[in-house]
Enzyme design. Structure first.
Site, PDB file in Angstrom:
ATOM      1  N   HIS A 157      24.038   2.880  -6.346  1.00 20.00           N
ATOM      2  CA  HIS A 157      23.831   1.459  -6.047  1.00 20.00           C
ATOM      3  C   HIS A 157      22.725   1.261  -5.002  1.00 20.00           C
ATOM      4  O   HIS A 157      22.712   0.248  -4.288  1.00 20.00           O
ATOM      5  CB  HIS A 157      25.121   0.784  -5.554  1.00 20.00           C
ATOM      6  CG  HIS A 157      26.301   1.033  -6.442  1.00 20.00           C
ATOM      7  ND1 HIS A 157      26.536   0.329  -7.596  1.00 20.00           N
ATOM      8  CD2 HIS A 157      27.310   1.948  -6.354  1.00 20.00           C
ATOM      9  CE1 HIS A 157      27.636   0.766  -8.180  1.00 20.00           C
ATOM     10  NE2 HIS A 157      28.128   1.759  -7.443  1.00 20.00           N
ATOM     11  N   SER A 278      -6.376  -1.972   0.077  1.00 22.50           N
ATOM     12  CA  SER A 278      -6.423  -3.432  -0.054  1.00 22.50           C
ATOM     13  C   SER A 278      -7.807  -3.934   0.326  1.00 22.50           C
ATOM     14  O   SER A 278      -8.427  -3.415   1.265  1.00 22.50           O
ATOM     15  CB  SER A 278      -5.373  -4.071   0.859  1.00 22.50           C
ATOM     16  OG  SER A 278      -5.600  -5.462   0.994  1.00 22.50           O
ATOM     17  N   LYS A 284      -3.641  -0.690   4.516  1.00 19.71           N
ATOM     18  CA  LYS A 284      -2.812  -0.455   3.338  1.00 19.71           C
ATOM     19  C   LYS A 284      -3.181   0.824   2.588  1.00 19.71           C
ATOM     20  O   LYS A 284      -4.347   1.168   2.439  1.00 19.71           O
ATOM     21  CB  LYS A 284      -2.916  -1.641   2.363  1.00 19.71           C
ATOM     22  CG  LYS A 284      -2.327  -2.941   2.866  1.00 19.71           C
ATOM     23  CD  LYS A 284      -0.835  -2.816   3.108  1.00 19.71           C
ATOM     24  CE  LYS A 284      -0.057  -2.649   1.834  1.00 19.71           C
ATOM     25  NZ  LYS A 284      -0.145  -3.802   0.931  1.00 19.71           N
ATOM     26  N   GLU A 291       2.848   2.501  -9.608  1.00 21.39           N
ATOM     27  CA  GLU A 291       3.175   1.129  -9.998  1.00 21.39           C
ATOM     28  C   GLU A 291       2.661   0.817 -11.402  1.00 21.39           C
ATOM     29  O   GLU A 291       3.334   0.132 -12.189  1.00 21.39           O
ATOM     30  CB  GLU A 291       2.585   0.151  -8.985  1.00 21.39           C
ATOM     31  CG  GLU A 291       3.270   0.210  -7.623  1.00 21.39           C
ATOM     32  CD  GLU A 291       2.571  -0.645  -6.580  1.00 21.39           C
ATOM     33  OE1 GLU A 291       1.597  -1.342  -6.937  1.00 21.39           O
ATOM     34  OE2 GLU A 291       2.986  -0.614  -5.412  1.00 21.39           O
TER      35      GLU A 291
END
Length: 582
Positions: A157, A278, A284, A291
């Protein structure tokens, strides 16, 4: 005569919009090699059966070989006005050899021709995808060997559940991708039927030798029903189902890597080569590759659902709807191959933060189950032991303590059966070490899983020297290649004005060290961790590095020896911490 292969029945040409809408050459052109190879085998069979002469066969096959070579070299341009790849190849053939080229289509239809081409193409792609999956499996096993004693929290979970090892976690994905390999092999078995000779739908009235063509093209069996042969796309659906499940496994892994690379987890950092930044925020470092793989999973699911929807209402036999099989199939193949090709080196170069993982495993009362197990061994029924451990956790939450930080008298208030030996059982290392059952997370159980994985890989010709490359190179080549010297960092000018050599040495030493440690883990697989530690302590890593770099500059050698000694000491401390707790 009509310019169309099928134009004799018609009194006027098709509308321009119909031609554009009907054409498939823009995407089925990638089948040109399969179409030509199938045509050469068909021509040879026609000559064997006396349907064309030997001279005609030689002329046809020679011209087809020339067409394929010209396409391979990029010397032929596809005609956008041609309907499909079958027509395009036949037109080129007729241009070269005239009327004889018009005999090639004897005894076949584009219906069985395209069924053949797609099956041949998919067989070849399955071979490439198999190798990509095996590369990934080898990487997982290699990383598992390296992280046999790296403890991390296990989750259910997305809440911390019990401590596990990173090796155990990685080997879970080995199992997933191994099932994917099994599905791929099953798909190939049902794909490996040769459909040519089925004609448009009813077979052929000519004396064709289908068995001869099957042998020429290397298929396992012949299709047994002509109606089914030209209308079957189960093999494409099965492949896309395999691809979807494999992409789901990649996506799950990528989701974890994305989470683990966040500042909140800090379990892993992607190599710069597999991350992006970024345009606005200078700090970043985004795991964009992971992704994108996660995102492309939905694309492959779409390919599967597209073909399911195309096929769901089709009566026997061939229908033009089935032209829509190729784009989703080709896209599924291309997407899966790209994802596998980039995922494996991304994973191989990722840096796992052992210390952070261990720290995270200590939080969240991941040892509560072990406290309950401890009480069960003392004779307390599990449901009662579960209640006791739960009350102890609640007490710790209220007092801002951990189970292992409580004194013995505090623990005894929950059960008089608790004694001093509880601390060994609920220590982080004790929790992991106790799970020795087959398939468990204890290092000795994971060692067994790794040995079994190596045996499975050997079935596909992947005989691993445990630990992979001793050279530490990115591609994981063998220690020696065709008698050459072991790979070493590049030579540099005396004085080392180019500081990039330090980076190269760091990379080489780290790969060299972890390869040797992985080999040691494999060779001591049957020994307890204490003996592994004793062996590790006496391995002369510095001397081994010095021998490997004996022909290099002394400054470089000293730097490499210092680096490997640091890694050696860190590995010893980590194993000692595992054995003795902190």
């Amino acid at each position: 005569m009509s310019s169309k292969m099928w134009g004799g029945r018609f009194q006027k040409p098709p509308h321009r919009l119909t031609e554009e809408f009907n054409a498939s050459l823009s995407f089925d052109r990638r089948l040109y090699r399969q179409d030509i190879k199938g045509s050469m085998a068909h021509a040879a069979m026609l000559a064997k059966q006396g349907l064309i002469t030997e001279e005609e066969k030689e002329l046809i096959i020679k011209a087809l070989q020339e067409i394929m070579s010209a396409l391979d070299r990029g010397e032929l341009q596809f005609d956008p006005g041609v309907e499909d790849i079958h027509t395009q190849v036949e037109l080129w053939l007729i241009e070269r050899i005239g009327t004889t080229g018009k005999k090639l289509h004897t005894g076949r239809s584009r219906n069985d021709q395209v069924a053949l081409d797609v099956r041949m193409y998919l067989k070849e792609e399955i071979g490439e995808i198999r190798e990509l999956l095996l590369d990934l499996e080898e990487t997982l096993v290699s990383l598992a060997e390296e992280h046999l004693y790296t403890i991390m929290p296990g989750y259910t979970h997305l809440q911390k559940g019990q401590p596990v090892t990173l090796a155990h976690h990685l080997m879970a994905y080995f199992e997933m991708f191994w099932r994917d390999l099994g599905r791929l092999e099953d798909c190939k078995k049902r794909l490996d039927f040769m459909p040519l000779g089925s004609g448009a739908l009813a077979g052929s009235g000519l004396d064709l030798d289908r068995e001869y063509v099957r042998e020429q093209l290397g298929f396992a069996e012949l299709t047994r029903n002509s109606l089914d042969a030209v209308s079957d796309r189960d093999f494409a659906l099965e492949f896309l189902s395999f691809a979807s499940i494999t992409m789901m496994h990649l996506s799950r892994f990528c989701e974890e890597l994305v989470l683990w690379s966040t500042d909140e987890f800090k379990f892993v950092e992607m190599d710069d080569a597999f991350a992006t930044g970024s345009s606005l925020m200078p700090q970043k470092k985004n795991p964009d590759v992971a992704e994108l793989i996660r995102g492309k999973t939905g694309r492959v699911y779409g390919d599967l659902m597209c073909l399911f929807t195309v096929m769901k209402g089709l009566p026997l036999a061939y229908n033009k709807d089935m032209q829509e099989d190729k784009e989703p199939l080709f896209d599924g193949i291309d997407t899966l191959k790209k994802c596998l090709a980039v995922f494996t080196p991304m994973l191989r170069t990722a840096k796992f933060n052992r210390q952070r993982m261990s720290e995270a495993a200590r939080g969240g009362f991941t040892n509560a189950t072990d406290m309950a197990d401890y009480l069960v061994v003392k004779g307390i029924p599990f449901r009662v032991a579960h209640e006791i451990a739960g009350r102890a956790v609640l007490y710790c939450i209220e007092k801002n303590k951990t189970l292992e930080s409580m004194g013995l008298e505090e623990l005894k208030q929950f059960s008089p059966e608790i004694e001093d030996d509880v601390y060994d059982r609920i220590s982080l290392n004790g929790c992991v070490a106790s799970r020795k059952v087959k398939g468990g997370t204890a290092p000795e159980a994971v060692r067994d899983a790794i040995l079994e994985a190596n045996k499975l890989l050997s079935e596909f010709g992947r005989v691993r020297v445990s630990g992979g490359s001793l050279s530490g190179d990115e591609e994981g080549e063998d220690w020696e290649q065709d008698g050459e010297e072991p790979l070493k960092p590049k030579e540099h000018e005396a004085g080392f004005s180019d500081e990039s050599w330090r980076y190269e040495i760091d990379e080489w030493v780290e790969g060299f060290f972890h390869s040797l440690v992985s080999m040691l883990n494999a060779f001591t697989a049957e020994q307890p961790p204490e003996e592994v530690l004793a062996t590790l302590e006496i391995v002369p890593f510095g001397q081994l590095v010095r021998e490997q770099l004996s022909d290099r500059e002394e400054e470089l050698i000293e730097y490499a020896v210092e680096k490997v000694n640091q890694l050696h000491q860190a590995e010893l401390e980590r194993l000692k911490a595992y054995l003795g707790g902190e």
